[in-house]
Design an enzyme around this catalytic site. Structure first.
Site, short mmCIF file in Angstrom:
data_model
loop_
_atom_site.label_atom_id
_atom_site.label_comp_id
_atom_site.label_asym_id
_atom_site.label_seq_id
_atom_site.Cartn_x
_atom_site.Cartn_y
_atom_site.Cartn_z
N GLU A 1 2.62 5.13 -3.91
CA GLU A 1 2.60 6.12 -5.02
C GLU A 1 3.94 6.83 -5.16
O GLU A 1 4.25 7.26 -6.27
CB GLU A 1 1.47 7.11 -4.78
CG GLU A 1 0.09 6.49 -4.92
CD GLU A 1 -0.25 5.49 -3.81
OE1 GLU A 1 0.19 5.71 -2.67
OE2 GLU A 1 -0.92 4.49 -4.09
N ASP B 1 -9.08 3.27 -1.85
CA ASP B 1 -9.91 3.70 -0.72
C ASP B 1 -11.24 4.28 -1.18
O ASP B 1 -11.41 5.49 -1.25
CB ASP B 1 -9.14 4.73 0.11
CG ASP B 1 -7.88 4.12 0.72
OD1 ASP B 1 -7.77 2.89 0.73
OD2 ASP B 1 -7.03 4.89 1.17
N ASP C 1 0.86 -1.19 0.00
CA ASP C 1 0.00 0.00 0.00
C ASP C 1 0.89 1.24 0.00
O ASP C 1 2.11 1.13 0.13
CB ASP C 1 -0.85 -0.05 1.29
CG ASP C 1 -1.95 0.99 1.33
OD1 ASP C 1 -2.29 1.58 0.27
OD2 ASP C 1 -2.48 1.25 2.42
C1 LIG Z 1 -13.91 5.63 -6.32
C2 LIG Z 1 -13.66 4.41 -5.59
O1 LIG Z 1 -14.62 4.00 -5.17
N1 LIG Z 1 -12.39 3.85 -5.45
C3 LIG Z 1 -12.23 2.62 -5.82
C4 LIG Z 1 -13.33 2.12 -5.03
O2 LIG Z 1 -14.22 1.59 -5.81
C5 LIG Z 1 -14.40 2.17 -7.09
C6 LIG Z 1 -15.46 1.48 -7.41
O3 LIG Z 1 -15.67 0.80 -6.22
C7 LIG Z 1 -13.17 1.88 -7.90
O4 LIG Z 1 -13.31 2.04 -9.29
C8 LIG Z 1 -12.26 2.81 -7.33
O5 LIG Z 1 -11.00 2.74 -7.92
#
Ligand SMILES: CC(=O)N[C@H]1CO[C@H](CO)[C@@H](O)[C@@H]1O
Ligand SMILES: *[C@@H]1O[C@H](CO)[C@@H](O)[C@H](O)[C@H]1NC(C)=O
Ligand SMILES: *[C@@H]1O[C@H](CO)[C@@H](O)[C@H](O)[C@H]1NC(C)=O
Ligand SMILES: *[C@@H]1O[C@H](CO)[C@@H](O)[C@H](O)[C@H]1NC(C)=O
Ligand SMILES: *[C@@H]1O[C@H](CO)[C@@H](O)[C@H](O)[C@H]1NC(C)=O
Ligand SMILES: *[C@@H]1O[C@H](CO)[C@@H](O)[C@H](O)[C@H]1NC(C)=O
Ligand SMILES: *[C@@H]1O[C@H](CO)[C@@H](O)[C@H](O)[C@H]1NC(C)=O
Ligand SMILES: *[C@@H]1O[C@H](CO)[C@@H](O)[C@H](O)[C@H]1NC(C)=O
Ligand SMILES: *[C@@H]1O[C@H](CO)[C@@H](O)[C@H](O)[C@H]1NC(C)=O
Length: 890
Positions: free
Chosen positions: A436, A572, A433
């Site tokens: 980045e 997240d 985790d």
């Molecule tokens: C925007 C977001 O929710 N982050 C991740 C979590 O789930 C969405 C969809 O659940 C993913 O596309 C995201 O990358």
């Protein structure tokens, strides 16, 4: 996970509000289009290779630096389906993505352009180029009327697009799967993107898109790791890149089968790694398990609820003051944690722990991971040579330099010491985790020590320590090149990409972009590679701990090619219905386009509180992600599936489906590892001529033939789904459903059901029942479900191996074909499964058969049953699954 409770408000303010206004350069298209561009000269064509010189065609426009006066163009027809177009500055060694990170396919044996499915053409003055499909002359990419701009820290290429173009990819993002072609900016710059907001840069970087038309599908990949904005405006797609070179791969795809473009992309970035069989089981995690007792109780509670938990995970809670490679001695004492791991392993269950890249900056404190890394000198450095300091969970930190020649040994050694089966925690997979890399330090970050105090890092524990000797599991039922020239401004390039980090600064909430790696590459150029390089190092460290075994490594940050080594979770998100829905597009982006198939979102949502209904629906949706893990944040309510009766039932129901399909999906994954065929696909992959399917991103295919259509609205029990003109079968009743190419309203779908259809034309290999672990599943008999297509035939395949080894000594590979009323199962059965073929079920059989034959001999009447309501014919077979057979329905 990204932020602790106290930081949330601030991050949201900085990340989504005031910061954004400062970020991003607004460029007037007229100004850029008025740049002089280049004139091609000295054009040489030799077989499938073309080279030319490009000279600036007029007065420099110097929009974000000085235009480079002369460039080299090289075009290679690398395969019949791939053209490589590369434009470089011959007078300088500009940064390019190192081969060590992304090895390129060879361009040494070009094909004859006459044999190629796509062709390159160009105009000399001003220079522009186009890619066309050879058979139809359709233009797939064209820079006509948009001059190329090439400056030290700014590159621009713009192609024309037809209205309503269907463009997919260019992630990571949380936009719709089909991008709005009229007004979308996609920014690629790895960012710890709490809440993964739409229209912002997120963790991963995949500058590839597939474009689909009813006449075919093609792909375009820009191999570049620098920060960039890709803008889709009405009628055009424009790259704005702040460094590196122009290095395009154009993929012909296919006029009929979208899968081809995915395979062709895999030829460049690599085929996905196979993962262990067990990793397709259910995973449970949360941030906020307070101590070892919590962890043990979750395992016990899953078992008591009869929900098959395959793998237990623990987030950073286990660490001593949030330092990697440590356990907190009072809350997560080593001996008790070892007991938990042994218990899990004793029941064929698995264990995964989180590891972050940032290492606590703790001189003279006998913190081995810091001391040994300092000794080996493997930290990312400031321009003046001192170790670059960031601020992460343990407080002030240093970051491993994944380019350092000694970093792999360092990392492998730390894994071997801490994750030692004899003395430490014997993990089965790794979770990485914050890569980045993320830093909590606010710019200018002059004094991270002071900020560590202000931000209370590491945070204190909020609960009292548990008794060291609490009974656990008591009543548990068993179950490269040179760097950029000095004049580049690595902190402040003139073109600002639309980075959503606070203030928009490239260095915001990450390592400074002027830091340098051991090979002298800068973070400015390689930032977007950090997570993928950590992935490779971690994969190697795990492989070294467990020689010969496949690895499961799940990362947050990715770059093109990451899937060759690791899987990924979508970061997240929130426990809300919008994130429930857009997880599907997120999964499709990774698995269908970017070749990172081991992917899933945090089921039931990461941040904020879920509800019983959302968690039930999400358990069922998430059972059709390749990677199925429930995970949430420390400040959210508990959301293990057993917390609500409704969710328990939903999880049981859907895990029953997932586990019975596990070998079907494992076979799809194996196929992906050989050919790059996506393990999940959007509907248009299967119905490429059906324009109604192009925008759909709330239904998808899990493997080749399982159509999943979840309920998508909050607390609803109905959903309108698209059913193409084709024959389908309900997965549970096996009754036929004739699709008419229309929307169909499904109603009265309880909170414990999800609509799942089998696409006609498939023979599915199913386990006859689900089990509490995947090892037990492997001892369960098979059945075959024959679901004929509109032409009355069906086919499928089944691949079985030992599920864990990198190199297999023996595999069973079987094909199933149904035609002329006969199912033929044949192949090699070299891997001994020890199970039987229990039965075969034939769907859509018009009437009770007169006679059924097994290997040409009549089957006894009592072994046959026919249900004229569902038109299912059930034939008991009961033979060892050690050789082929036929079943004929007369
Ligand atoms: C925007 C977001 O929710 N982050 C991740 C979590 O789930 C969405 C969809 O659940 C993913 O596309 C995201 O990358
Ligand atoms: C394009 O999108 C941006 C951001 O969502 C919005 O502010 C702007 O109004 C849109 N422009 C057009 C022409 O729709
Ligand atoms: C486990 O289940 C028991 C009984 O339902 C409950 O009291 C406890 O809170 C649960 N613990 C965890 C960690 O899930
Ligand atoms: C080196 O650079 C860093 C970051 O700019 C700075 O904090 C540090 O004081 C510098 N060290 C020396 C010895 O100049
Ligand atoms: C970005 O941050 C760096 C480091 O603090 C600083 O040197 C630079 O001036 C900042 N740029 C902007 C535009 O604020
Ligand atoms: C990095 O740059 C320094 C200073 O220019 C030089 O001494 C060193 O040899 C370079 N290292 C590598 C690995 O290129
Ligand atoms: C949906 O159901 C949950 C609980 O089951 C409830 O908390 C929520 O308010 C409901 N939402 C709506 C819009 O009714
Ligand atoms: C809804 O489904 C339930 C059981 O699944 C059934 O008892 C009930 O009659 C159905 N209601 C309607 C309106 O179809
Ligand atoms: C099924 O077939 C039997 C025998 O032909 C017949 O008696 C029965 O009514 C049929 N049932 C249905 C639901 O069609």
């Amino acid at each position: 996970m990204a932020v602790s409770k106290g930081m949330l408000a601030r991050v949201l303010l900085g990340g989504l509000g005031i910061g954004r206004a400062l970020a991003g350069t607004v460029t007037d298209p007229a100004v850029l289009d008025a740049c002089p561009g280049y004139t091609a000269s000295n054009v040489k064509v030799s077989g499938g290779t073309l080279t030319a010189s490009l000279k600036l065609a007029g007065k420099a426009c110097n929009v974000f630096g000085e235009d480079i006066p002369s460039l080299s163009l090289k075009v290679v027809y690398e395969t019949v389906n791939r053209i490589h177009v590369k434009i470089t500055d011959p007078t300088s060694a500009r940064y390019e993505v190192p081969e060590s990170v992304l090895p390129r396919p060879s361009d040494a044996n070009p094909v004859n352009p006459k044999s190629a499915a796509i062709k390159f053409s160009y105009t000399t003055s001003p220079f522009s180029f186009a890619i066309q499909r050879t058979s139809t002359n359709e233009v797939l990419f064209s820079t006509a009327s948009h001059p190329i701009i090439y400056e030290p820290q700014y590159l621009r290429v713009k192609t024309n697009l037809e209205p309503n173009a269907n463009i997919y990819g260019l992630g990571e993002h949380t936009n719709n799967f089909r991008l709005d072609p009229d007004n979308t900016t996609l920014t690629l710059w790895s960012r710890d993107a709490y809440g993964v907001p739409t229209d912002t840069n997120l963790y991963g970087n995949h500058a590839v898109f597939f474009q689909h038309r009813s006449t075919g599908t093609h792909g375009v990949f820009l191999l570049n790791s620098n920060g960039m904005d890709i803008k889709l405006t009405r009628g055009a797609l424009e790259y704005n890149v702040i460094g590196g070179v122009l290095d395009f791969y154009f993929l012909a795809g296919s006029q009929t089968d979208p899968t081809q473009v995915a395979k062709q992309y895999a030829e460049i970035v690599g085929l996905p790694a196979e993962v262990p069989y067990w990793s397709f089981g259910l995973h449970q995690c949360r941030f906020g398990y307070n101590n070892y007792i919590d962890v043990a109780n979750v395992i016990s509670n899953y078992s008591a609820a009869k929900i098959p938990l395959e793998t237990m995970w623990t987030d950073i809670d286990y660490m001593d003051r949030r330092r990697i490679f440590t356990v907190e001695p009072n809350y997560f004492p080593l001996n008790r944690m070892r007991e938990i791991v042994e218990y899990l392993h004793g029941q064929d269950q698995h264990f995964v722990l989180m590891t972050d890249p940032a290492v606590g900056y703790l001189p003279d404190q006998n913190y081995g991971p810091f001391d040994r890394g300092t000794e080996a000198d493997v930290w990312l450095k400031n321009a003046n040579g001192s170790a670059h300091l960031g601020l992460v969970w343990p407080g002030v930190t240093v970051f491993p330099d994944w380019f350092h020649p000694k970093v792999q040994d360092y990392w492998t050694n730390e894994f071997e010491l801490f994750y030692n089966p004899e003395t430490g925690l014997d993990i089965d997979g790794a979770w990485i985790d914050m890569n980045e890399p993320s830093s909590f330090c606010d710019l200018p970050c002059d004094n991270p020590f002071e900020q560590a105090v202000q931000q209370a890092l590491p945070p204190p524990r909020s609960t009292a320590p548990p008794p060291p000797d609490a009974p656990i599991f008591v009543d548990t039922p068993p179950v490269r090149r040179r760097s950029l020239g000095k004049r580049d401004d690595l902190l402040n390039p003139q073109y600002s990409i639309n980075n959503a980090a606070p203030g928009g600064n490239l260095s915001s909430k990450t390592a400074y972009t002027d830091t340098v790696h051991a090979n002298n590459l800068t973070e400015y150029n390689t930032h977007n590679l950090y997570g993928t390089m950590m992935s490779v190092a971690t994969h190697n460290a795990m492989a070294s701990r467990r020689p010969g075994l496949r690895t499961l490594v799940i990362t947050r940050s990715t770059f093109a090619g990451a899937g060759k080594h690791v899987g990924k979770w979508l970061g997240d998100n929130f426990s809300d219905w919008e994130h429930y829905r857009n997880s599907i597009a997120g999964m499709l982006g990774m698995a269908t386009i970017y070749q990172v198939p081991m992917v899933g979102a945090d089921i039931c949502g990461y941040a904020e509180d879920t509800t019983d209904i959302l968690c039930s629906r999400w358990a069922m949706l998430g059972a059709f992600y390749p990677f199925m893990r429930n995970h949430n944040a420390d400040t959210s309510i508990s959301q293990e599936f057993y917390r609500w009766a409704l969710t328990t039932t939903a999880a049981q129901n859907v895990l029953d489906i997932r586990y019975r399909l596990l070998d079907y999906f494992y076979t799809a994954f194996h196929e992906a590892s050989l050919t790059g065929t996506p393990v999940v696909s959007p509907m248009w992959f299967k119905y490429p001529k059906d324009t109604a399917t192009y925008p759909i991103d709330l239904q998808w295919f899990f493997g080749d033939s399982i159509l999943v259509s979840p309920v998508t609205e909050e607390n609803s029990t109905s959903v309108s789904i698209y059913v193409p003109k084709d024959i389908f079968y309900d997965f549970l009743t096996l009754a036929p459903i004739q699709g008419k190419g229309t929307q169909v309203q499904l109603t009265n779908i309880s909170y414990t059901e999800i609509p799942v259809y089998i696409k006609g034309g498939a023979v599915l290999p199913l386990r006859v029942k689900s089990t509490m672990t995947t090892s037990e599943l492997r001892e369960t008999d098979f059945e075959f479900v024959v679901a004929p297509g509109t032409d009355g035939t069906a086919s499928g395949s089944l691949y079985i191996d030992d599920g864990v080894s990198v190199t297999q000594k023996a595999a069973t590979e079987v094909s199933m074909t149904y035609r002329f009323n006969t199912l033929t199962v044949l192949g090699s059965f070299a891997f001994k499964t020890g199970v039987n073929t229990s039965r075969v079920r034939f769907l859509n059989i018009a009437k009770a058969p007169l006679n059924v034959q097994l290997n040409g001999l009549p089957v006894k009447k009592q072994s046959i049953s026919y249900d004229n309501a569902t038109k299912v014919l059930d034939v008991t077979v009961g033979m060892p699954f050690t050789h082929g057979f036929t079943v004929t329905v007369l």
